[in-house]
Design a protein around this motif. Structure first.
Motif, short mmCIF file in Angstrom:
data_model
loop_
_atom_site.label_atom_id
_atom_site.label_comp_id
_atom_site.label_asym_id
_atom_site.label_seq_id
_atom_site.Cartn_x
_atom_site.Cartn_y
_atom_site.Cartn_z
N LYS A 26 41.80 -5.95 45.80
CA LYS A 26 43.00 -6.42 46.48
C LYS A 26 42.72 -6.73 47.95
O LYS A 26 43.27 -7.68 48.51
CB LYS A 26 44.14 -5.40 46.38
N CYS A 27 41.85 -5.96 48.55
CA CYS A 27 41.47 -6.19 49.95
C CYS A 27 40.83 -7.55 50.10
O CYS A 27 41.20 -8.35 50.96
CB CYS A 27 40.54 -5.07 50.42
N TYR A 28 39.85 -7.86 49.24
CA TYR A 28 39.18 -9.15 49.29
C TYR A 28 40.19 -10.28 49.08
O TYR A 28 40.20 -11.27 49.79
CB TYR A 28 38.09 -9.24 48.22
N ASP A 29 41.06 -10.10 48.06
CA ASP A 29 42.04 -11.13 47.74
C ASP A 29 43.02 -11.36 48.88
O ASP A 29 43.33 -12.49 49.22
CB ASP A 29 42.82 -10.75 46.47
N ALA A 30 43.51 -10.28 49.47
CA ALA A 30 44.49 -10.40 50.55
C ALA A 30 43.91 -11.14 51.75
O ALA A 30 44.55 -12.05 52.30
CB ALA A 30 44.99 -9.02 50.97
N PHE A 31 42.72 -10.77 52.15
CA PHE A 31 42.12 -11.44 53.30
C PHE A 31 41.77 -12.90 52.99
O PHE A 31 41.89 -13.77 53.84
CB PHE A 31 40.90 -10.67 53.82
N ASP A 32 41.40 -13.17 51.75
CA ASP A 32 41.12 -14.54 51.34
C ASP A 32 42.41 -15.37 51.36
O ASP A 32 42.41 -16.50 51.84
CB ASP A 32 40.48 -14.56 49.95
N ASP A 33 43.51 -14.78 50.87
CA ASP A 33 44.79 -15.48 50.89
C ASP A 33 45.25 -15.77 52.32
O ASP A 33 45.75 -16.85 52.61
CB ASP A 33 45.86 -14.66 50.16
N ILE A 34 45.11 -14.80 53.21
CA ILE A 34 45.49 -15.00 54.61
C ILE A 34 44.68 -16.14 55.22
O ILE A 34 45.21 -16.99 55.92
CB ILE A 34 45.31 -13.69 55.41
N ARG A 35 43.38 -16.17 54.91
CA ARG A 35 42.52 -17.24 55.44
C ARG A 35 42.98 -18.60 54.91
O ARG A 35 43.10 -19.57 55.65
CB ARG A 35 41.07 -16.98 55.05
#
Length: 153
Positions: free
Chosen positions: A72-81
């Motif tokens: 979820k951490c990877y996904d969240a930061f990817d979505d924000i980017r």
């Protein structure tokens, strides 16, 4: 403390934290685990999701939950980017009876899990110290890659 960590990393032959006994950073994490009430897990992975740092209470053995949090951490930061929302590098989330802080520094992603009554000011101070360490580690890794590339040319 930053100078001590940097000196330790510069003396290491690889860009990962030195495995020469307990480093200043490992001592700091160990002290945080005992002094911050409710702190259960501190983990940092690289961009390939390989653990770089992991400190957990003996009672915290939830590998599937931990893996899901990291994903979820990877996904969240990817979505924000992708959304171009800003340059968020730290998120604090609530999940059931837990507080979760996730952060990113260069190629590293961190997750801290604690219970709902944990003093988040102390946790965010810990995040700042871990981020300082990871900034140094990132810089040393980049310098090591540059020098290897120059040697091959």
């Amino acid at each position: 403390m930053e100078i001590e960590i940097e000196r330790e990393l510069m003396e290491a032959s690889s860009p990962t934290p030195p495995d020469l006994g307990e480093s200043q950073f490992e001592k700091m994490l160990g002290e945080a685990m005992t002094s911050i009430d409710g702190l259960m897990l501190v983990t940092v992975t690289d961009s390939d999701r390989v653990p770089v740092i992991r400190e957990a209470l003996a009672v915290f053995h939830e590998p599937r939950f931990e893996e899901a949090l990291i994903d979820k951490c990877y996904d969240a930061f990817d979505d924000i980017r992708k959304l171009h929302v800003g340059s968020s590098d730290i998120m604090t989330l609530f999940y059931d009876a837990m507080q979760v802080v996730q952060f990113r520094v260069g190629p590293y992603y961190g997750t801290i899990v604690c219970d709902y009554i944990t003093n988040m000011g102390m946790v965010h101070n810990l995040v700042d110290r871990v981020r300082d360490y990871l900034n140094i580690l990132s810089r040393v890794s980049k310098e090591g890659e540059r020098s290897r590339n120059e040697d091959t040319e």
